[in-house]
Design a protein around this motif. Structure first.
Motif, short mmCIF file in Angstrom:
data_model
loop_
_atom_site.label_atom_id
_atom_site.label_comp_id
_atom_site.label_asym_id
_atom_site.label_seq_id
_atom_site.Cartn_x
_atom_site.Cartn_y
_atom_site.Cartn_z
N TRP A 1 3.04 8.28 -14.39
CA TRP A 1 4.09 8.27 -15.04
C TRP A 1 4.72 10.05 -15.39
CZ3 TRP A 1 7.21 4.63 -17.72
CH2 TRP A 1 7.83 5.08 -19.08
N LYS A 2 3.06 10.37 -15.96
CA LYS A 2 3.24 12.05 -16.56
C LYS A 2 3.68 12.57 -15.32
CE LYS A 2 -0.10 11.73 -19.83
NZ LYS A 2 -1.37 12.59 -20.68
N HIS A 3 2.84 12.46 -14.08
CA HIS A 3 4.01 13.08 -13.14
C HIS A 3 5.40 12.31 -12.60
CE1 HIS A 3 2.64 14.65 -8.99
NE2 HIS A 3 4.02 14.13 -8.70
N VAL A 4 5.80 11.82 -12.22
CA VAL A 4 7.25 11.81 -12.71
C VAL A 4 7.89 12.20 -13.20
CG1 VAL A 4 9.12 9.60 -12.84
CG2 VAL A 4 7.02 9.54 -11.20
N HIS A 5 7.70 11.71 -15.37
CA HIS A 5 8.69 12.28 -16.40
C HIS A 5 8.46 13.79 -15.66
CE1 HIS A 5 8.49 14.01 -20.29
NE2 HIS A 5 8.86 13.08 -20.57
N TYR B 1 -0.48 -7.95 -12.47
CA TYR B 1 -0.69 -7.84 -11.74
C TYR B 1 0.46 -8.22 -10.23
CZ TYR B 1 0.57 -12.92 -11.38
OH TYR B 1 0.37 -14.30 -12.21
N TRP B 2 2.14 -8.28 -11.06
CA TRP B 2 2.85 -8.97 -9.77
C TRP B 2 3.69 -7.27 -9.12
CZ3 TRP B 2 1.80 -10.69 -14.94
CH2 TRP B 2 2.97 -10.48 -16.00
N TYR B 3 3.12 -6.17 -9.62
CA TYR B 3 4.08 -5.34 -9.15
C TYR B 3 3.23 -4.15 -8.12
CZ TYR B 3 8.99 -6.70 -11.22
OH TYR B 3 10.09 -7.27 -11.25
N PRO B 4 3.63 -3.65 -7.56
CA PRO B 4 2.77 -2.30 -7.04
C PRO B 4 1.85 -1.34 -7.43
CG PRO B 4 4.32 -3.46 -5.66
CD PRO B 4 4.17 -3.55 -6.93
N TRP B 5 3.00 -1.44 -8.17
CA TRP B 5 2.14 -0.53 -9.66
C TRP B 5 1.66 -1.05 -10.92
CZ3 TRP B 5 7.32 -1.20 -8.63
CH2 TRP B 5 8.19 -2.50 -9.83
N ALA B 6 0.84 -1.77 -10.37
CA ALA B 6 0.55 -2.47 -11.74
C ALA B 6 -1.12 -2.18 -11.37
CB ALA B 6 0.50 -4.36 -11.41
N GLU B 7 -2.18 -1.67 -12.57
CA GLU B 7 -3.58 -1.17 -11.80
C GLU B 7 -4.66 -2.87 -11.46
OE1 GLU B 7 -5.09 0.31 -15.17
OE2 GLU B 7 -3.53 2.35 -14.90
N LYS C 1 -6.21 2.17 -9.31
CA LYS C 1 -7.76 2.14 -10.41
C LYS C 1 -7.29 2.73 -11.93
CE LYS C 1 -10.02 4.43 -6.51
NZ LYS C 1 -10.73 4.77 -6.34
N LYS C 2 -7.88 2.42 -12.70
CA LYS C 2 -8.32 2.87 -14.60
C LYS C 2 -7.32 3.94 -14.31
CE LYS C 2 -10.00 1.68 -18.46
NZ LYS C 2 -11.39 1.51 -19.29
N GLY C 3 -6.38 4.03 -15.23
CA GLY C 3 -5.90 5.50 -15.89
C GLY C 3 -4.77 6.18 -15.02
N GLN C 4 -4.82 5.22 -13.58
CA GLN C 4 -3.67 5.85 -12.47
C GLN C 4 -2.21 6.19 -12.98
OE1 GLN C 4 -4.64 3.94 -8.98
NE2 GLN C 4 -6.29 6.00 -8.38
N PRO D 1 0.79 -1.24 -0.32
CA PRO D 1 -0.45 -0.10 -0.02
C PRO D 1 1.26 1.88 0.19
CG PRO D 1 -1.23 -1.66 1.26
CD PRO D 1 0.51 -2.39 0.82
N GLU D 2 2.24 0.84 0.90
CA GLU D 2 3.21 2.90 0.52
C GLU D 2 3.22 3.00 -1.16
OE1 GLU D 2 6.77 3.88 1.98
OE2 GLU D 2 6.39 1.68 2.67
N TYR D 3 3.35 1.74 -2.09
CA TYR D 3 3.95 2.42 -2.76
C TYR D 3 2.56 2.07 -3.99
CZ TYR D 3 8.27 1.57 -1.70
OH TYR D 3 9.56 1.62 -0.81
N ALA D 4 1.52 2.48 -3.93
CA ALA D 4 0.23 2.64 -4.43
C ALA D 4 0.21 3.47 -5.21
CB ALA D 4 -0.93 2.90 -3.73
N LEU D 5 -0.33 3.89 -6.29
CA LEU D 5 -0.07 4.18 -7.48
C LEU D 5 -0.86 5.96 -7.30
CD1 LEU D 5 -1.12 2.86 -10.78
CD2 LEU D 5 0.83 3.33 -10.05
N SER D 6 -1.46 5.95 -6.18
CA SER D 6 -2.61 7.14 -5.22
C SER D 6 -1.01 8.27 -5.20
CB SER D 6 -3.21 7.42 -4.57
OG SER D 6 -3.58 6.29 -4.13
#
Length: 439
Positions: free
Chosen positions: A231-235, A211-217, A223-226, A170-175
């Motif tokens: 990616w855009k935020h980091v870039h 499905y095997w990494y914490p950044w997979a949707e 959630k879908k779209g995250q 959970p610490e590394y959720a896309l949100s």
């Protein structure tokens, strides 16, 4: 009028020494110890390692000048243009190892076995480490090898043993990435990459369609779209810092049943430089022999529906369980020239689940050495190189050989068209990717 006395002279001398220390010597000492964590203490803040300064110096090329009557014309040297990596029509080779730049012995063993130094070394760095270490990049670049980082937002040390729970951190959720909770760390890396002075490749959050990494949707409450938002935020943070010598590698796994659709995960051509793909012969679900083309071509065809960016095979390998590794490698080098949009192939040179190493097999080493000896793989990488952002056009189709005795009734309009090709169904499932300690 003040009299000049010995005490007054001593006081003036002491004052001058204090001013000199405060405004001249102290700032230099401070820069040397507090702002130079990479071993260049005492140098100016913008100083680079000597080897890098020399390597970045562009060799001059003579440029003709217009001579005036009666004056001797002296050609004005101009810097040579930065070489493209790889040049049009060529491809690079690389390897990914478990130890990466922390132990280069697997790189040396591979180089010795195939009689060819890879152009790229890929290695993993997890976000749990929370620091940027310039030395690991310089260690690779100093050898004339491009560093490619699989930059992984998770803590591999806490990976769950149960397969379905491996992506739950959970610490590394896309949100959390989108909301800026890692911004300080991301900026630290952006500043560090900017300060390198040479280009590197960043393979951020790869195999996101699984499905095997914490950044997979499909995992971690994402959630879908995250994924695209993250990616855009980091870039964008890298762009704000001015870290422009980054080749952004968007790298899904080859498509498989129940994978997330690639077009929904693609950030757009403005945010991606290279497309990366992971695909293996010999993982669960592909025990039956499949050639390089059979593994990658269906996914490349799918990608071409929404992007024409160059493709790099960022992870591949073949098992020798059935004694076919050498054959697979030979076929790979035979098939690669038929794909001018594939500009690089990175071999997973490690033992994980099975032994993927080329150097572990004499037959595989000989097959690889024979394939990589082709001139199209000979162009080196340098710290002055710039990444190829377009691909060479496909080779022209051979002209049909005319029938020396055509049938009188034959005509172009009577030619039967070929039936449409049926799209193959991919049964490939994900490989186990490397997760290397970051220091």
């Amino acid at each position: 009028m003040l009299r000049i006395t010995v005490p007054r002279i001593a006081a003036l001398v002491a004052l001058a020494l204090m001013v000199g220390y405060t405004f001249v010597l102290a700032p230099r000492l401070s820069r040397g110890h507090d702002q130079d964590p990479y071993g260049f203490a005492g140098a100016a803040p913008t100083a680079m390692p000597t080897w890098l300064t020399s390597a970045l110096a562009a060799p001059p090329t003579a440029a003709p000048t217009t001579a005036t009557p009666g004056a001797s014309a002296v050609p004005a040297p101009t810097p040579a243009p930065a070489p493209q990596f790889p040049p049009a029509g060529e491809a690079f080779t690389g390897i990914m190892t478990k130890t990466g730049p922390y132990d280069l012995s697997p790189l040396d063993e591979f180089t010795s076995a195939v009689k060819h130094q890879p152009n790229v070394l890929e290695f993993s760095v997890g976000w749990w480490d929370r620091k940027f270490d310039r030395r690991i990049f310089d260690t690779v670049a100093q050898r004339g090898i491009m560093p490619m980082v699989a930059w992984e937002p998770w803590d591999y040390r806490k990976e769950a043993k149960e397969d379905k729970l491996r992506g739950e951190q959970p610490e590394y959720a896309l949100s959390n990435i989108i909301d800026g909770k890692f911004d300080d760390y991301i900026r630290t890396w952006a500043e560090g990459v900017k300060g390198l002075g040479y280009p590197v490749a960043l393979r951020f959050a790869h195999e996101m369609n699984g499905y095997w990494y914490p950044w997979a949707e499909q995992a971690n409450g994402n959630k879908k779209g995250q994924y695209v938002q993250a990616w855009k935020h980091v870039h964008d943070l890298f762009k704000q810092v001015g870290a422009t010598k980054v080749t952004w590698v968007w790298s899904p796994n080859v498509d498989y049943e129940n994978a997330t659709g690639l077009n929904t995960l693609y950030p757009g051509d403005d945010y991606v430089d290279w497309i990366g793909l992971s695909g293996y012969y010999g993982t669960t679900g592909v025990e039956k022999y499949k050639s390089f083309d059979q593994i990658f071509q269906p996914t490349i065809k799918e990608l071409r529906d929404f992007t024409q960016k160059p493709v790099v095979i960022t992870e591949t390998g073949a098992t020798d369980t059935s004694g076919l590794k050498a054959q697979w490698i030979s076929e790979m080098f035979t098939q690669l020239p038929q794909h001018p949009d594939i500009i690089g192939v990175i071999w997973y040179e490690a033992r994980k689940e099975v032994d993927w190493r080329v150097a572990a097999s004499d037959a595989a080493s000989q097959a690889y050495a024979a394939g990589v000896s082709a001139p199209r793989y000979s162009t080196p990488w340098t710290v002055r190189s710039v990444p190829a952002l377009t691909t060479a056009p496909p080779p022209p189709a051979p002209s049909p050989t005319p029938d020396p005795s055509p049938s009188p009734s034959a005509s172009p309009s009577a030619t039967k068209p070929n039936p449409p090709a049926r799209k193959p169904t991919s049964t490939a499932t994900r490989p186990r990717s490397s997760s290397t300690p970051a220091g």
